[in-house]
Enzyme design. Structure first.
Site, PDB file in Angstrom:
ATOM      1  N   GLY A  92       0.800  -1.229   0.000  1.00 39.96           N
ATOM      2  CA  GLY A  92       0.000   0.000   0.000  1.00 39.96           C
ATOM      3  C   GLY A  92       0.825   1.268   0.000  1.00 39.96           C
ATOM      4  O   GLY A  92       0.840   2.012   0.982  1.00 39.96           O
ATOM      5  N   TYR A  99     -13.684  -3.313  11.659  1.00 39.88           N
ATOM      6  CA  TYR A  99     -12.334  -2.748  11.475  1.00 39.88           C
ATOM      7  C   TYR A  99     -11.483  -3.061  12.704  1.00 39.88           C
ATOM      8  O   TYR A  99     -10.336  -3.514  12.584  1.00 39.88           O
ATOM      9  CB  TYR A  99     -12.418  -1.232  11.253  1.00 39.88           C
ATOM     10  CG  TYR A  99     -11.057  -0.552  11.133  1.00 39.88           C
ATOM     11  CD1 TYR A  99     -10.177  -0.855  10.086  1.00 39.88           C
ATOM     12  CD2 TYR A  99     -10.644   0.407  12.065  1.00 39.88           C
ATOM     13  CE1 TYR A  99      -8.936  -0.229   9.970  1.00 39.88           C
ATOM     14  CE2 TYR A  99      -9.403   1.047  11.954  1.00 39.88           C
ATOM     15  CZ  TYR A  99      -8.556   0.722  10.908  1.00 39.88           C
ATOM     16  OH  TYR A  99      -7.323   1.342  10.794  1.00 39.88           O
TER      17      TYR A  99
HETATM   18  N1  NAP Z   1      -4.540   7.415   8.859  1.00 40.55           N
HETATM   19  C1  NAP Z   1      -4.803   7.139  10.104  1.00 40.55           C
HETATM   20  O1  NAP Z   1      -5.142   8.026  10.902  1.00 40.55           O
HETATM   21  C2  NAP Z   1      -4.674   5.731  10.596  1.00 40.55           C
HETATM   22  C3  NAP Z   1      -5.034   5.458  11.923  1.00 40.55           C
HETATM   23  C4  NAP Z   1      -4.853   4.169  12.410  1.00 40.55           C
HETATM   24  C5  NAP Z   1      -4.310   3.189  11.603  1.00 40.55           C
HETATM   25  N2  NAP Z   1      -3.997   3.485  10.309  1.00 40.55           N
HETATM   26  C6  NAP Z   1      -3.388   2.404   9.508  1.00 40.55           C
HETATM   27  O2  NAP Z   1      -2.324   2.924   8.729  1.00 40.55           O
HETATM   28  C7  NAP Z   1      -2.125   2.101   7.579  1.00 40.55           C
HETATM   29  C8  NAP Z   1      -1.931   2.954   6.347  1.00 40.55           C
HETATM   30  O3  NAP Z   1      -3.127   3.606   6.023  1.00 40.55           O
HETATM   31  P1  NAP Z   1      -3.191   5.134   5.554  1.00 40.55           P
HETATM   32  O4  NAP Z   1      -3.804   5.885   6.668  1.00 40.55           O
HETATM   33  O5  NAP Z   1      -1.908   5.567   4.993  1.00 40.55           O
HETATM   34  O6  NAP Z   1      -4.320   5.011   4.424  1.00 40.55           O
HETATM   35  P2  NAP Z   1      -4.309   5.228   2.853  1.00 40.55           P
HETATM   36  O7  NAP Z   1      -3.770   6.575   2.493  1.00 40.55           O
HETATM   37  O8  NAP Z   1      -5.692   4.906   2.409  1.00 40.55           O
HETATM   38  O9  NAP Z   1      -3.305   4.110   2.332  1.00 40.55           O
HETATM   39  C9  NAP Z   1      -3.674   2.767   2.328  1.00 40.55           C
HETATM   40  C10 NAP Z   1      -2.914   2.017   1.262  1.00 40.55           C
HETATM   41  O10 NAP Z   1      -3.359   0.658   1.297  1.00 40.55           O
HETATM   42  C11 NAP Z   1      -3.724   0.290  -0.024  1.00 40.55           C
HETATM   43  N3  NAP Z   1      -4.743  -0.776  -0.050  1.00 40.55           N
HETATM   44  C12 NAP Z   1      -6.017  -0.743   0.380  1.00 40.55           C
HETATM   45  N4  NAP Z   1      -6.620  -1.914   0.135  1.00 40.55           N
HETATM   46  C13 NAP Z   1      -5.714  -2.713  -0.481  1.00 40.55           C
HETATM   47  C14 NAP Z   1      -5.744  -4.019  -0.999  1.00 40.55           C
HETATM   48  N5  NAP Z   1      -6.862  -4.763  -0.984  1.00 40.55           N
HETATM   49  N6  NAP Z   1      -4.616  -4.523  -1.557  1.00 40.55           N
HETATM   50  C15 NAP Z   1      -3.485  -3.790  -1.624  1.00 40.55           C
HETATM   51  N7  NAP Z   1      -3.396  -2.526  -1.158  1.00 40.55           N
HETATM   52  C16 NAP Z   1      -4.500  -1.986  -0.592  1.00 40.55           C
HETATM   53  C17 NAP Z   1      -4.242   1.566  -0.653  1.00 40.55           C
HETATM   54  O11 NAP Z   1      -4.299   1.415  -2.049  1.00 40.55           O
HETATM   55  P3  NAP Z   1      -5.332   2.214  -2.997  1.00 40.55           P
HETATM   56  O12 NAP Z   1      -4.654   3.504  -3.344  1.00 40.55           O
HETATM   57  O13 NAP Z   1      -5.495   1.322  -4.166  1.00 40.55           O
HETATM   58  O14 NAP Z   1      -6.596   2.444  -2.228  1.00 40.55           O
HETATM   59  C18 NAP Z   1      -3.186   2.543  -0.151  1.00 40.55           C
HETATM   60  O15 NAP Z   1      -2.026   2.441  -0.905  1.00 40.55           O
HETATM   61  C19 NAP Z   1      -3.326   1.152   7.547  1.00 40.55           C
HETATM   62  O16 NAP Z   1      -2.922  -0.100   8.046  1.00 40.55           O
HETATM   63  C20 NAP Z   1      -4.326   1.779   8.497  1.00 40.55           C
HETATM   64  O17 NAP Z   1      -5.173   0.825   9.104  1.00 40.55           O
HETATM   65  C21 NAP Z   1      -4.161   4.729   9.789  1.00 40.55           C
END
Ligand code: NAP
Length: 317
Positions: A29, A186
């Site tokens: 991701g 989630y």
């Molecule tokens: N942001 C926050 O405040 C927050 C808080 C707690 C935990 N997290 C965790 O942080 C991590 C990163 O998330 P983020 O906040 O950076 O979100 P994000 O900007 O949405 O990035 C998520 C990434 O995961 C990819 N992805 C989603 N579904 C997928 C699949 N089926 N197969 C392969 N790749 C996939 C997305 O690809 P696409 O571009 O194709 O969608 C994107 O590249 C996650 O594990 C999330 O649970 C985030």
């Protein structure tokens, strides 16, 4: 637990990261958010990075953006992988093994969150459990032999959401046929991700395979696409408002915990890593309290056995 941060009052920051030349990182991701930032930073430090993404167009664009920012000389590979599809994960794992000679760290960063309506993956699991947990389970298990050969690490990006649901695994109804809520589903998936890291540590120790290290961390509250990609209109509205407040940090800062866990030499595997400020949304990055339900041994063991049965994948421990 002592509140003293082992990295000083500012916590772990990029200044602590040495050159990563000669190291290989596999990151899931990287098309946005913390995964993009982790890839960019590791490449800027001279590492080889393998990006695993589900959307080929977005992956191609990410590659172009990274090259524009860091130059054509960066050592980056892009492999297609949809974590929500076991066949795709298996195919990608094979491609990774055929493409690189080692893995210093596998960073399991990709996820979806707060999916408004219950949907199932093609393999029949609730979408967040299937993507965030079973997708990563299979990827980790299949890459484990190369990670072991490399004396590498597995880093799981969890979430403080692990404390916000039912605080256990819903073994009687894993796929939420009854009482689906986006938050409970989630939360269960992120709890499962975290639990499996500590359970893996125990199993590695029992097998005498202590050269492989496993870490659980979370990005706090970070300005990324997470909720905009998979959340409902209401959660998008709320999170986009929150993004304007100082209780939400940049995606770059959100990447620090995973970068630290992937590169920092002397890090205690039993810890849970993330921002240590208010509610663990923001603040200096370091180890912090983990609620006991995340290390419930009975639940963790049952989850491990269930995961082997559900995916048909056994770890080569
Ligand atoms: N942001 C926050 O405040 C927050 C808080 C707690 C935990 N997290 C965790 O942080 C991590 C990163 O998330 P983020 O906040 O950076 O979100 P994000 O900007 O949405 O990035 C998520 C990434 O995961 C990819 N992805 C989603 N579904 C997928 C699949 N089926 N197969 C392969 N790749 C996939 C997305 O690809 P696409 O571009 O194709 O969608 C994107 O590249 C996650 O594990 C999330 O649970 C985030």
């Amino acid at each position: 637990m002592s509140t003293k941060n082992q990295f000083g009052k500012n916590g772990w920051t990029l200044e602590l990261m040495k050159s990563q030349k000669g190291k290989t990182f596999v990151i899931t991701g990287t098309t946005s958010g913390t995964g993009y930032e982790a890839a960019r930073i590791l490449l800027s430090k001279g590492a080889q990075v393998v990006m695993l993404n589900r959307n080929p167009k977005k992956a191609e664009n990410t590659l172009a953006v990274l090259k524009q920012a860091l130059g054509d000389g960066i050592d980056v590979l892009s492999i297609e992988m949809d974590l929500a599809v076991q066949a795709s994960v298996k195919k990608a794992a094979k491609e990774v093994i055929n493409s690189v000679s080692k893995i210093d760290a596998l960073i399991c960063n990709a996820a979806i969150a707060q999916v408004p309506k219950r949907t199932l993956t093609v393999d029949g699991w609730e979408s967040q459990m299937g993507t965030n947990y079973f997708g990563n389970w299979t990827l980790q298990a299949l890459l484990f032999p190369l990670i072991e050969k490399s004396k590498g690490r597995i880093v799981t990006v969890g979430s403080m959401g692990y404390t916000m649901g039912i605080k256990t695994i819903n073994f009687d109804d894993l796929n939420w046929e009854k009482d689906y809520t986006p938050n409970n589903a989630y939360s269960q998936s992120k709890l499962a991700q975290i639990m499996s890291m500590y359970e893996l540590q125990d199993r590695l120790k029992e097998a005498g395979k202590t050269d492989v290290k496993t870490y659980a961390c979370h990005p706090g509250s970070s300005r990324t696409n997470l909720i905009n990609t998979s959340g409902s209109a209401m959660t998008k509205f709320i999170f986009n408002l929150m993004k304007l407040s100082p209780l939400v940090q940049s995606a770059e800062k959100g990447a620090y915990p995973q970068l630290m866990c992937a590169t920092e030499p002397n890090l205690d595997q039993s810890g849970f890593y993330g921002p240590t400020g208010f509610q663990h949304f923001v603040g200096p990055v370091g180890v912090h309290k983990l609620e006991p339900h995340a290390k419930d041994k009975t639940v963790a063991k049952k989850l491990w056995e269930l995961s082997e049965k559900e995916t048909g994948i056994k770890w080569n421990l």
